[in-house]
Design an enzyme around this catalytic site. Sequence first.
Site, PDB file in Angstrom:
ATOM      1  CB  CYS A 269      41.011  49.583  43.138  1.00  0.00           C
ATOM      2  SG  CYS A 269      39.687  50.760  42.778  1.00  0.00           S
ATOM      3  CG  HIS A 317      37.454  47.701  45.066  1.00  0.00           C
ATOM      4  ND1 HIS A 317      38.535  48.428  45.523  1.00  0.00           N
ATOM      5  CD2 HIS A 317      37.887  46.408  45.003  1.00  0.00           C
ATOM      6  CE1 HIS A 317      39.552  47.614  45.757  1.00  0.00           C
ATOM      7  NE2 HIS A 317      39.188  46.382  45.430  1.00  0.00           N
ATOM      8  CG  HIS A 329      41.761  43.684  45.496  1.00  0.00           C
ATOM      9  ND1 HIS A 329      40.811  44.305  46.271  1.00  0.00           N
ATOM     10  CD2 HIS A 329      42.325  42.740  46.302  1.00  0.00           C
ATOM     11  CE1 HIS A 329      40.798  43.766  47.476  1.00  0.00           C
ATOM     12  NE2 HIS A 329      41.693  42.814  47.520  1.00  0.00           N
TER      13      HIS A 329
END
Length: 354
Positions: A269, A317, A329
């Site tokens: 990520c 994240h 993402h």
Amino acid sequence: MAAHRKPRQSPLSGHTVRTAATLALAGAATAAGFDGTGHAEPQLTPAQVKAKVDRLYQDAESATEKYNGAKEKADTAQRRLNALRDQAAREQEKLNSTRDALGSIAAAQYRDGTIAPAWQLALSGDPDRYLEGAALAERAGDRQAVAVSQVREQLREIERLRGAARVELSSLRSRQAELKRQKKTITGKLDEARRLLARLTPRQRAEATGDGAPAGHASRSASGTREALERTASTTAPNARAAAAVSYAYAKLGSPYVWGATGPNAFDCSGLVQAAYRSAGLSLPRTTYAQINAGRRVSRSELQPGDLVFFYSGISHVGLYVGHGQMIHAPNPSAPVRLAPVDQMPFAGATRVA
């Protein structure tokens, strides 16, 4: 004549022993949970599997960010160690040259012998020439003293460099041990997630990993959203760099998730947003918990294409906002780089870096 006695029978012999053994085994089987059919591991529902897998992926991603941070520090320590070793090697070469020069001077003095200056003047057939030579020798002596001083200074510098290198080596080994620990955590979590998903049918597995969107209207709607977002991102992004980062992210849709990867063909990520802004000429930190502090914080209501959006309390994240409540993402190993709603995960904050 001796009396005949009936042989004494063992209390656990013959049929009694067999009966006792059978009962003991039956009791052990019961205690161990064996009832003839066996107890399989509890069967989880697809929803329970999804919840457990999501948690495992979140834990793995948190460990991945720690791994990324440790790797960044290990790489820095390795570069510093290499630089110190190179500098120490250069200083050693200079020291060797100075020692060679001192050795030449010492050898010359040994060959000439050492006679007191007064006697050399008295015995000289050409006093004027001797005095010129004595002045030259005095200057040579000064140069020798300077050379000796240089050797001492070079030795001190080499020792300082070696000490600094020992410190960096210790730091590097500590970082490498941390990398090993985090890698073990990551692989353990991902392996457990894979085992859980393997219990499901293909349809259940697709639903658990978010790949189960039905065909037809929903997929056409998603495709239309993507095209609309892609068309408007360049005009609504706050600047050219943000627009370029969003364009890069769109080009990487479908790329696989690989923990620790920063592109160009696979990403985790934070690696994805770092690569997106690198393509736009902006250097971002490697980890989520550093990226959130890399620019100006913005509220959720202020989001614009190109902003970084962060999730979970541990800032584990990150995604790249592209407008209309959507982000791009790299989710986890079960799903490629994709478009997703920002409200899909617990929102933790946003940062504008460009």
